[in-house]
Design a protein around this motif. Structure first.
Motif, PDB file in Angstrom:
ATOM      1  N   LEU A 134      -5.520   1.218   6.822  1.00  0.00           N
ATOM      2  CA  LEU A 134      -4.851   2.511   6.995  1.00  0.00           C
ATOM      3  C   LEU A 134      -4.795   3.268   5.675  1.00  0.00           C
ATOM      4  O   LEU A 134      -5.082   4.474   5.619  1.00  0.00           O
ATOM      5  CB  LEU A 134      -3.434   2.305   7.537  1.00  0.00           C
ATOM      6  N   TYR A 135      -4.448   2.565   4.605  1.00  0.00           N
ATOM      7  CA  TYR A 135      -4.330   3.237   3.312  1.00  0.00           C
ATOM      8  C   TYR A 135      -5.695   3.672   2.787  1.00  0.00           C
ATOM      9  O   TYR A 135      -5.853   4.801   2.282  1.00  0.00           O
ATOM     10  CB  TYR A 135      -3.649   2.315   2.298  1.00  0.00           C
TER      11      TYR A 135
ATOM     12  N   ALA B 193       2.789   2.973   5.509  1.00  0.00           N
ATOM     13  CA  ALA B 193       2.701   1.735   6.297  1.00  0.00           C
ATOM     14  C   ALA B 193       3.698   0.714   5.748  1.00  0.00           C
ATOM     15  O   ALA B 193       3.695   0.405   4.558  1.00  0.00           O
ATOM     16  CB  ALA B 193       1.287   1.176   6.253  1.00  0.00           C
ATOM     17  N   ILE B 194       4.544   0.192   6.639  1.00  0.00           N
ATOM     18  CA  ILE B 194       5.489  -0.860   6.294  1.00  0.00           C
ATOM     19  C   ILE B 194       5.218  -2.045   7.218  1.00  0.00           C
ATOM     20  O   ILE B 194       5.307  -1.918   8.440  1.00  0.00           O
ATOM     21  CB  ILE B 194       6.950  -0.391   6.461  1.00  0.00           C
TER      22      ILE B 194
ATOM     23  N   THR C  77       0.822  -1.220   0.000  1.00  0.00           N
ATOM     24  CA  THR C  77       0.000   0.000   0.000  1.00  0.00           C
ATOM     25  C   THR C  77       0.848   1.259   0.000  1.00  0.00           C
ATOM     26  O   THR C  77       0.296   2.358  -0.029  1.00  0.00           O
ATOM     27  CB  THR C  77      -0.921   0.039   1.240  1.00  0.00           C
ATOM     28  N   LEU C  78       2.161   1.123   0.053  1.00  0.00           N
ATOM     29  CA  LEU C  78       3.038   2.293   0.145  1.00  0.00           C
ATOM     30  C   LEU C  78       3.040   3.068  -1.161  1.00  0.00           C
ATOM     31  O   LEU C  78       3.196   2.504  -2.242  1.00  0.00           O
ATOM     32  CB  LEU C  78       4.444   1.832   0.510  1.00  0.00           C
TER      33      LEU C  78
ATOM     34  N   GLY D 224      -1.271  -7.130   1.004  1.00  0.00           N
ATOM     35  CA  GLY D 224      -1.052  -6.704   2.382  1.00  0.00           C
ATOM     36  C   GLY D 224      -2.147  -7.212   3.308  1.00  0.00           C
ATOM     37  O   GLY D 224      -3.224  -7.609   2.875  1.00  0.00           O
ATOM     38  N   GLY D 225      -1.869  -7.219   4.582  1.00  0.00           N
ATOM     39  CA  GLY D 225      -2.871  -7.574   5.566  1.00  0.00           C
ATOM     40  C   GLY D 225      -3.923  -6.488   5.692  1.00  0.00           C
ATOM     41  O   GLY D 225      -3.781  -5.379   5.163  1.00  0.00           O
TER      42      GLY D 225
END
Length: 265
Positions: free
Chosen positions: A213-214, A223-224, A168-169, A206-207
Motif C-alpha cells: 500500500l505504501y 496503514a495501521i 510505513t506510516l 511491516g507485512g
C-alpha cells in the motif's frame, strides 16, 4: 454503491461510503478442494496459525474486507514468491504441504494472490480519488501460548495486548492520527483493564500488504496493522471469549471515531 456486498469463494467485500477500510486478510479457514489431499498438517494446527474472529473487527470500517480462504492457501500478507511454500522455514517450522504438492496447484494459488491485489488496487484507486486519503486497518492476531495449552504464556514485555504495526506510516502527515487512535484504544477497557497498546514491538518490519500500500500510494494511505494477542480465545481449544472480542471491537470503533477528524483535516 454503499452497502454493496461483493463476494467470491476467497473473500467478502462490503462497500460503504467512507475513507476507513478494515481488512482481515488472515481470518479465513477455507481451502479449495484440490489442495486438501496435499496438506501435511491437521485442522487444529492450521487453525492455530490463522487469525479466526478477526473478521468480526472489520465491522468498524466503512469498507469491510474479510478473506475467507486460509492464509495457507496463499498468504496475502506476503509477497507473491513467498505466498505459498513447501519449505517449513517459511512457515515457523511447520510442514504445511506434502512434497508432492503439484506446481500447477501452486500456480493456481498464486493466481488467487494476483486477483486479490488487482481487486485491492481498484478499491484503493476509487477510495483515494473520492476522499484524498484513506485509513487502512490491517487486522491480525497472534499466539502467545506456543509452548502448549498448560504452559506459561509468553512474557508480556514483548507481547502487548495490541501491537500497532506502523512501519510505513508517515509520522509527519499521520502522527497526530496515530496518537489519537492509540489513546482511544487505551480508553476502552479490555477484560476490565486498560489494554497494553504499543507500537512495532513484535514485528520490526511491516507485512507485505501495508508495504505494498505504501509503495503504491505513498502517504495518501495511512496503514495501521493491528496485532491482537489472542486473549479473546483459547488458541489451543479454539474456544472464544465473546466478552473480550466485543471489548476489542468497541475499542477499535472508538479509535476509528477519534482518527476520523485527522483524515479530513
Amino acid at each position: 454503491m454503499p452497502g454493496l456486498v461483493a463476494e467470491c469463494r476467497e473473500w467478502e467485500l462490503t462497500l460503504g461510503d467512507g475513507p476507513v477500510i478494515a481488512a482481515a486478510v488472515h481470518d479465513g479457514h477455507g481451502m479449495r478442494a484440490a489442495l486438501q489431499p496435499y496438506l501435511a498438517i491437521d485442522t487444529a494446527t492450521r487453525r492455530r496459525d490463522e487469525d479466526p474472529l478477526t473478521g468480526v473487527l472489520t465491522s468498524v470500517g466503512d469498507v469491510q474486507l474479510r478473506v475467507r480462504a486460509s492464509r495457507f492457501e496463499a498468504d496475502l500478507n506476503r509477497p507473491r514468491e513467498l505466498a505459498i511454500s513447501r519449505d517449513p522455514a517459511n512457515t515457523w517450522g511447520i510442514q504445511v504441504w506434502d512434497e508432492s504438492l503439484p506446481d500447477v496447484e501452486i500456480e493456481r494459488s498464486l493466481a488467487y494472490h494476483d486477483r486479490f491485489y488487482a481487486m485491492v488496487r481498484r478499491l484503493m484507486d476509487a477510495a483515494i480519488d473520492r476522499f484524498g486519503q484513506v485509513l487502512v486497518l490491517d487486522i491480525h492476531s497472534y499466539n502467545h501460548r506456543r509452548d502448549g495449552a498448560d504452559a506459561e504464556p509468553a512474557d508480556v514485555k514483548g507481547n502487548p495486548e495490541i501491537d500497532l504495526g506502523v512501519t510505513t506510516l508517515d509520522h509527519g502527515r499521520h502522527g497526530r492520527l496515530l496518537e489519537r487512535f492509540s489513546d482511544a484504544l487505551r480508553s476502552v477497557p479490555l477484560q476490565g483493564r486498560t489494554p497494553d497498546v504499543r507500537n512495532n514491538v513484535r514485528y520490526d518490519g511491516g507485512g507485505h500488504f501495508p508495504e505494498w500500500l505504501y509503495s503504491t500510494y505513498g502517504d495518501a494511505v495511512c496503514a495501521i496493522s493491528l496485532e491482537y494477542k489472542k486473549v479473546f480465545m483459547d488458541e489451543w481449544s479454539g474456544q472464544a471469549d465473546i466478552g473480550a472480542l466485543y471489548d476489542m471491537r468497541d475499542g477499535l470503533r472508538a479509535a476509528v471515531a477519534a482518527a476520523r477528524p485527522e483524515l479530513s483535516a
